[in-house]
Design a protein around this motif. Structure first.
Motif, PDB file in Angstrom:
ATOM      1  N   PHE A 237      13.991  10.761-101.753  1.00 40.46           N
ATOM      2  CA  PHE A 237      12.923  10.956-100.770  1.00 40.46           C
ATOM      3  C   PHE A 237      12.338   9.600-100.421  1.00 40.46           C
ATOM      4  O   PHE A 237      12.196   8.736-101.272  1.00 40.46           O
ATOM      5  CB  PHE A 237      11.825  11.851-101.376  1.00 40.46           C
ATOM      6  N   ASP A 238      12.013   9.420 -99.157  1.00 40.28           N
ATOM      7  CA  ASP A 238      11.372   8.169 -98.756  1.00 40.28           C
ATOM      8  C   ASP A 238      10.323   8.477 -97.694  1.00 40.28           C
ATOM      9  O   ASP A 238      10.326   9.561 -97.101  1.00 40.28           O
ATOM     10  CB  ASP A 238      12.401   7.181 -98.200  1.00 40.28           C
ATOM     11  N   GLN A 239       9.436   7.549 -97.474  1.00 36.74           N
ATOM     12  CA  GLN A 239       8.399   7.745 -96.452  1.00 36.74           C
ATOM     13  C   GLN A 239       8.065   6.420 -95.801  1.00 36.74           C
ATOM     14  O   GLN A 239       8.264   5.362 -96.379  1.00 36.74           O
ATOM     15  CB  GLN A 239       7.158   8.381 -97.050  1.00 36.74           C
ATOM     16  N   LYS A 240       7.585   6.503 -94.592  1.00 33.64           N
ATOM     17  CA  LYS A 240       7.183   5.328 -93.814  1.00 33.64           C
ATOM     18  C   LYS A 240       5.806   5.601 -93.230  1.00 33.64           C
ATOM     19  O   LYS A 240       5.470   6.744 -92.904  1.00 33.64           O
ATOM     20  CB  LYS A 240       8.166   5.056 -92.669  1.00 33.64           C
ATOM     21  N   SER A 241       5.039   4.562 -93.069  1.00 38.44           N
ATOM     22  CA  SER A 241       3.721   4.680 -92.448  1.00 38.44           C
ATOM     23  C   SER A 241       3.718   3.940 -91.114  1.00 38.44           C
ATOM     24  O   SER A 241       4.218   2.813 -91.027  1.00 38.44           O
ATOM     25  CB  SER A 241       2.640   4.092 -93.354  1.00 38.44           C
ATOM     26  N   ALA A 242       3.134   4.568 -90.114  1.00 36.45           N
ATOM     27  CA  ALA A 242       3.068   3.966 -88.778  1.00 36.45           C
ATOM     28  C   ALA A 242       1.885   3.006 -88.709  1.00 36.45           C
ATOM     29  O   ALA A 242       0.763   3.364 -89.063  1.00 36.45           O
ATOM     30  CB  ALA A 242       2.927   5.049 -87.724  1.00 36.45           C
ATOM     31  N   ILE A 243       2.140   1.812 -88.258  1.00 39.31           N
ATOM     32  CA  ILE A 243       1.060   0.841 -88.062  1.00 39.31           C
ATOM     33  C   ILE A 243       0.340   1.148 -86.753  1.00 39.31           C
ATOM     34  O   ILE A 243      -0.879   1.123 -86.675  1.00 39.31           O
ATOM     35  CB  ILE A 243       1.610  -0.601 -88.050  1.00 39.31           C
ATOM     36  N   ASN A 244       1.114   1.461 -85.729  1.00 37.04           N
ATOM     37  CA  ASN A 244       0.586   1.797 -84.405  1.00 37.04           C
ATOM     38  C   ASN A 244       1.070   3.189 -84.018  1.00 37.04           C
ATOM     39  O   ASN A 244       1.966   3.742 -84.643  1.00 37.04           O
ATOM     40  CB  ASN A 244       1.088   0.785 -83.361  1.00 37.04           C
ATOM     41  N   ASP A 245       0.490   3.736 -82.959  1.00 36.46           N
ATOM     42  CA  ASP A 245       1.009   4.986 -82.405  1.00 36.46           C
ATOM     43  C   ASP A 245       2.484   4.786 -82.081  1.00 36.46           C
ATOM     44  O   ASP A 245       2.893   3.698 -81.658  1.00 36.46           O
ATOM     45  CB  ASP A 245       0.271   5.380 -81.119  1.00 36.46           C
ATOM     46  N   ASP A 246       3.274   5.820 -82.294  1.00 37.73           N
ATOM     47  CA  ASP A 246       4.711   5.708 -82.029  1.00 37.73           C
ATOM     48  C   ASP A 246       5.246   7.070 -81.610  1.00 37.73           C
ATOM     49  O   ASP A 246       4.561   8.090 -81.740  1.00 37.73           O
ATOM     50  CB  ASP A 246       5.436   5.224 -83.288  1.00 37.73           C
ATOM     51  N   VAL A 247       6.455   7.084 -81.106  1.00 32.87           N
ATOM     52  CA  VAL A 247       7.115   8.324 -80.706  1.00 32.87           C
ATOM     53  C   VAL A 247       8.519   8.316 -81.304  1.00 32.87           C
ATOM     54  O   VAL A 247       9.263   7.343 -81.153  1.00 32.87           O
ATOM     55  CB  VAL A 247       7.195   8.450 -79.166  1.00 32.87           C
ATOM     56  N   LEU A 248       8.871   9.391 -81.999  1.00 31.88           N
ATOM     57  CA  LEU A 248      10.212   9.515 -82.568  1.00 31.88           C
ATOM     58  C   LEU A 248      11.226   9.757 -81.456  1.00 31.88           C
ATOM     59  O   LEU A 248      10.859  10.178 -80.352  1.00 31.88           O
ATOM     60  CB  LEU A 248      10.249  10.674 -83.573  1.00 31.88           C
TER      61      LEU A 248
END
Length: 143
Positions: free
Chosen positions: A36-47
């Motif tokens: 399992f892994d996770q990422k945090s968004a620094i700015n607003d983003d769109v997948l």
């Protein structure tokens, strides 16, 4: 392996082990070291699928189920089949996410795969193995 045989564990020889490389990739697909892994968004983003991710949101992804997904790997996703990796081109980092993907992919991937191949090349010849047919047993509804 005979005692007087001197195996070649050089970098060039280990790099030639295509099937051993495919075995390492298949083992990691089915049994990732980081499930399992996770990422945090620094700015607003769109997948890529259009999902909006607000700044400071954390998005997790499950590497273990992705490696066993029929949608990603086909009907034989649960089978150990190294041949799927014998093509000249490796699958997308976003399909085989064991070493992460994109600009943050693991810098240690080549070294990790080299160590896996070297360990297999060193250890396997030292074992005398025989194929034994085993009848699977169903325990509590699972094999």
């Amino acid at each position: 392996m005979k005692e007087d045989d001197v195996p070649d564990y050089s970098y060039d020889k280990i790099c030639e082990l295509r099937y051993t490389h495919a075995v390492a990739m298949e083992v990691l697909r089915l049994h990732p070291s980081v499930p399992f892994d996770q990422k945090s968004a620094i700015n607003d983003d769109v997948l890529p699928n259009g999902t909006f991710i607000p700044a400071r949101a954390t998005v997790g992804y499950l590497i273990l189920p992705m490696g066993r997904s029929e949608r990603i790997w086909g009907e034989d996703a649960l089978q150990f089949r190294p041949e799927r990796f014998l093509d000249a081109k490796e699958p997308s980092q976003f399909k085989h996410t064991v070493f992460n993907a994109g600009p943050r992919s693991c810098l240690g991937k080549p070294l990790a795969l080299m160590i896996m191949k070297m360990a297999l090349a060193y250890l396997l010849p030292r074992f005398d193995s025989k194929i034994r047919m085993v009848t699977p047993v169903l325990i509590n509804g699972a094999w």
